[in-house]
Motif scaffolding. Structure first.
Motif, short mmCIF file in Angstrom:
data_model
loop_
_atom_site.label_atom_id
_atom_site.label_comp_id
_atom_site.label_asym_id
_atom_site.label_seq_id
_atom_site.Cartn_x
_atom_site.Cartn_y
_atom_site.Cartn_z
N PRO A 88 0.83 -1.21 0.00
CA PRO A 88 0.00 0.00 0.00
C PRO A 88 0.86 1.26 0.00
CG PRO A 88 0.06 -0.96 2.19
CD PRO A 88 0.77 -1.93 1.27
N GLY A 89 0.41 2.27 -0.71
CA GLY A 89 1.17 3.51 -0.74
C GLY A 89 1.22 4.17 0.63
N ARG A 90 0.09 4.14 1.33
CA ARG A 90 0.00 4.71 2.67
C ARG A 90 -0.71 3.70 3.57
NH1 ARG A 90 -3.55 9.71 1.18
NH2 ARG A 90 -4.48 7.97 0.00
N LEU A 91 -0.21 3.55 4.78
CA LEU A 91 -0.78 2.58 5.71
C LEU A 91 -0.89 3.19 7.10
CD1 LEU A 91 -1.63 -0.38 6.49
CD2 LEU A 91 0.81 -0.82 6.90
N ILE A 92 -2.09 3.09 7.67
CA ILE A 92 -2.28 3.45 9.08
C ILE A 92 -2.21 2.17 9.89
CG2 ILE A 92 -3.87 4.39 10.80
CD1 ILE A 92 -5.15 6.02 8.51
N VAL A 93 -1.41 2.18 10.95
CA VAL A 93 -1.32 1.05 11.87
C VAL A 93 -1.87 1.51 13.21
CG1 VAL A 93 0.19 -0.56 13.07
CG2 VAL A 93 0.69 0.09 10.70
N VAL A 94 -2.92 0.85 13.68
CA VAL A 94 -3.54 1.20 14.96
C VAL A 94 -3.09 0.18 16.00
CG1 VAL A 94 -5.68 1.69 16.20
CG2 VAL A 94 -5.52 2.14 13.73
N GLY A 95 -2.35 0.63 17.00
CA GLY A 95 -1.83 -0.26 18.03
C GLY A 95 -0.34 -0.04 18.23
N GLY A 96 0.16 -0.55 19.35
CA GLY A 96 1.57 -0.36 19.66
C GLY A 96 2.29 -1.61 20.11
N GLY A 97 1.66 -2.77 19.89
CA GLY A 97 2.25 -4.02 20.34
C GLY A 97 3.12 -4.67 19.29
N VAL A 98 3.25 -5.98 19.39
CA VAL A 98 4.18 -6.71 18.52
C VAL A 98 3.75 -6.66 17.07
CG1 VAL A 98 5.20 -8.96 18.05
CG2 VAL A 98 4.87 -8.23 20.42
N VAL A 99 2.49 -6.98 16.79
CA VAL A 99 2.02 -6.97 15.40
C VAL A 99 2.16 -5.58 14.81
CG1 VAL A 99 -0.01 -7.26 13.92
CG2 VAL A 99 0.46 -8.93 15.73
N ALA A 100 1.78 -4.57 15.57
CA ALA A 100 1.84 -3.20 15.07
C ALA A 100 3.27 -2.79 14.73
CB ALA A 100 1.26 -2.24 16.11
N THR A 109 1.84 5.47 9.22
CA THR A 109 1.49 6.25 10.40
C THR A 109 0.99 5.29 11.47
OG1 THR A 109 0.83 8.15 9.05
CG2 THR A 109 0.07 8.10 11.33
N VAL A 110 1.61 5.34 12.65
CA VAL A 110 1.22 4.48 13.76
C VAL A 110 0.45 5.31 14.79
CG1 VAL A 110 2.02 2.95 15.60
CG2 VAL A 110 3.22 2.99 13.40
N LEU A 111 -0.76 4.86 15.12
CA LEU A 111 -1.59 5.53 16.11
C LEU A 111 -1.66 4.66 17.35
CD1 LEU A 111 -4.52 6.72 13.79
CD2 LEU A 111 -2.36 7.89 14.31
N VAL A 112 -1.14 5.17 18.46
CA VAL A 112 -1.03 4.39 19.69
C VAL A 112 -1.87 5.05 20.78
CG1 VAL A 112 0.57 3.33 21.33
CG2 VAL A 112 1.36 3.90 19.02
N ARG A 113 -2.77 4.30 21.37
CA ARG A 113 -3.62 4.85 22.43
C ARG A 113 -2.81 5.14 23.69
NH1 ARG A 113 -8.56 1.18 24.12
NH2 ARG A 113 -6.81 -0.16 24.74
N GLY A 114 -1.81 4.31 23.98
CA GLY A 114 -1.02 4.46 25.20
C GLY A 114 0.13 5.44 25.05
N LYS A 115 1.07 5.32 25.99
CA LYS A 115 2.20 6.25 26.04
C LYS A 115 3.32 5.89 25.09
CE LYS A 115 1.39 7.44 30.91
NZ LYS A 115 1.97 7.45 32.28
N GLY A 116 3.39 4.62 24.66
CA GLY A 116 4.50 4.22 23.80
C GLY A 116 4.30 2.84 23.23
N LEU A 117 5.34 2.34 22.57
CA LEU A 117 5.29 1.04 21.92
C LEU A 117 5.70 -0.07 22.89
CD1 LEU A 117 6.99 1.93 18.50
CD2 LEU A 117 4.56 2.09 19.13
N LEU A 118 5.31 -1.28 22.56
CA LEU A 118 5.68 -2.50 23.29
C LEU A 118 5.47 -2.34 24.80
CD1 LEU A 118 8.94 -3.41 21.31
CD2 LEU A 118 6.60 -4.25 20.93
N PRO A 119 4.24 -2.05 25.22
CA PRO A 119 3.98 -1.74 26.62
C PRO A 119 4.20 -2.89 27.59
CG PRO A 119 1.92 -1.97 25.40
CD PRO A 119 3.02 -1.97 24.40
N ARG A 120 4.27 -4.12 27.10
CA ARG A 120 4.45 -5.25 28.00
C ARG A 120 5.93 -5.58 28.24
NH1 ARG A 120 -0.44 -9.50 26.41
NH2 ARG A 120 -2.14 -8.01 26.75
N MET A 121 6.81 -4.84 27.59
CA MET A 121 8.25 -5.02 27.83
C MET A 121 8.76 -3.88 28.70
SD MET A 121 9.86 -6.37 24.23
CE MET A 121 9.82 -8.12 23.82
#
Length: 488
Positions: free
Chosen positions: A190-202, A217-229
């Protein structure tokens, strides 16, 4: 049924037949395959049921295709960090070749090879939707409406896995969003992709598709990526994604999403509009237990299944839940580990051999699911962790110390990659002097995590680790830096 394996397809008879087996396995992904393998090896007759492709999510829409997409991305990044080589890999990736390689590793979404493997171990395969019709009884409805009723003498193992969970947004189905399945199997970039989430798949899919040419473009509800690490893992991965050209917006939720003239328009809770060609929701998983007739055996449909350490469903003496469905660790390698435990427990009980309870670290106890769950996130840099984070250890009541090391202090890291940038942490139980968790972030650290898993699972005393000498000059010298920092 003879001991010779068979694959059951259409049956022109309108009347359902009935066949007894020692074990019935519902779901033929890696977890179900391993349960079948272990029970067949123990001499138990085994039937396995699958409604889609034999080999399941991992083989066709998760582990294998995602890592096939990511491997050239990581290899190129590593090569660019090696003097004398970087100038040879300055161009773009050949997206068509990468996608073709991905297709090869999914066997072009054909399961002949895995069917053959199951038949070779002597398991009978039933294609169709399996549903409980009572205790120890599963009715399989095949693709043409034919039915087979399977009766288990000893055990039924539910190995149906999990599916992507989409948010409750009005009109979302009309947008035709990507889940992890579409993200790993798309035939085009895809030319442009929105990724919703901040975990492993995202993070993995943002890494892959950005490198293949998407504006991500990554849209994360929380404070950052990989919140379980450990927090530094998400920070270093976010830093690298941003440098690669990915836009990351934290503290952002989607209020609505529509598709206008082929373009996805996502409106955030702040009122901002983000446009793209596709949108991927990587916002969680749900168990595939909603349409398998659990209500006929007194279990709530659509629920995660609670199990003991032998994977026996709570309150039963014949029903097992193995892999994602029990929500202990949603990882293929952990599901296969559980399958080995469940297979041994099923065989022991069928043969009248009592299980020793409690049996920590025994053949029938999935103890590692509590203490030593490893995971690798195949981003650039890689993030790998096992056991508890520092915060988790504190919350569990342990008296702990976090020992942090920068990979810049490791000679082997500098040789591995020019300007190697990464960080590592070990979490030490100060009362037992053992490791409760280890996290690595940096190029190539996925190959380090098994050493950490052995240390955590084996409860190796810190003092003894001084005698596990790392080879010089390798990245594994981080272990020596850990010990020096802990002692110093």
């Amino acid at each position: 049924m003879s001991s010779t394996a068979a694959t059951h397809q259409a049956d022109t008879s309108a009347k359902a037949d009935s066949t007894e087996y020692d074990v019935v396995v519902l779901g033929a992904g890696p977890v179900g395959e391993n349960v079948a393998d272990r029970t067949r090896a123990a001499g138990l007759s085994t039937a396995i049921i699958e409604s889609e492709l034999i080999g399941g999510e991992c083989s066709y829409w998760a582990c294998m295709p995602s890592k096939a997409l990511l491997r050239p991305v990581i290899a190129r990044a590593d090569a660019r960090r090696v003097p004398g080589l970087r100038q040879l890999v300055s161009g773009d990736l050949d997206a068509a070749a990468v996608l073709a390689h991905r297709d090869y590793y999914t066997s072009h979404w054909k399961d002949d090879g895995q069917v053959g493997w199951l038949e070779n171990i002597g398991a009978d395969i039933y294609r169709g939707q399996g549903r409980f019709s009572g205790p120890r009884t599963v009715t399989v409805t095949g693709p043409d409406g034919e039915q087979h009723t399977l009766i288990a003498r000893h055990a039924v193992a539910v190995c149906t896995g999990s599916r992507a969970q989409l948010p409750d947004l009005p009109g979302l189905a009309d947008v035709r969003p990507w889940t992890s399945r579409e993200a790993t199997s798309s035939p085009t970039v895809p030319g442009r992709l929105i990724v919703v989430g901040g975990g492993v798949v995202a993070t993995e899919m943002a890494t892959a598709w950005q490198a293949l040419g998407s504006q991500v473009t990554v849209l994360v509800r929380g404070k950052g990526l990989l919140p379980r690490m450990e927090s530094f893992a998400g920070e270093l991965v976010a830093e690298a994604l941003s440098e690669a050209g990915v836009e990351i917006r934290t503290g952002t939720s989607i209020a609505s999403v529509v598709r206008e003239n082929g373009t996805v328009v996502a409106t955030t809770d702040a009122g901002d509009r983000v446009e793209a060609d596709e949108i991927l929701f990587a916002t969680g998983r749900a168990p595939r237990t909603d349409d398998i007739g659990l209500e006929t055996v007194g279990v709530e449909p659509g629920s995660w299944l609670s199990v003991d350490d032998s994977l026996l469903v709570t309150g039963t003496d014949w029903l097992y839940a193995v892999g994602d469905v029990n929500h202990r660790a949603l990882l293929t390698h952990q599901g296969k580990y559980q399958a080995r435990i469940a297979g041994a427990a099923i065989a022991a009980r069928a043969q009248g051999t009592p299980l020793i309870e409690p049996a920590p670290w025994g053949a029938h106890a999935a103890t590692a699911d509590h203490a030593a769950v490893p995971q690798v996130v195949f981003t650039d840099p890689e993030a790998a962790a096992v056991g508890l984070t520092f915060t988790e250890a504190q919350q569990a009541g342990h008296r702990v110390r976090a020992v942090d090391v920068e990979f810049s202090s490791v000679a082997g890291a500098g040789l591995y990659a020019d300007g190697y940038h990464g960080r590592a942490r070990m979490v030490v139980d100060l009362d037992g002097e053992i490791l409760l968790g280890v996290t690595f972030v940096g190029p190539g650290v996925g190959e380090l995590i098994h050493s950490a898993t052995i240390a955590v699972a084996g409860q190796v005393p810190v003092g003894r680790l001084w005698h596990a000498v790392p080879s010089y000059p390798t990245i594994s010298e981080v272990w020596l830096r850990f010990l020096e920092a802990y002692q110093g």
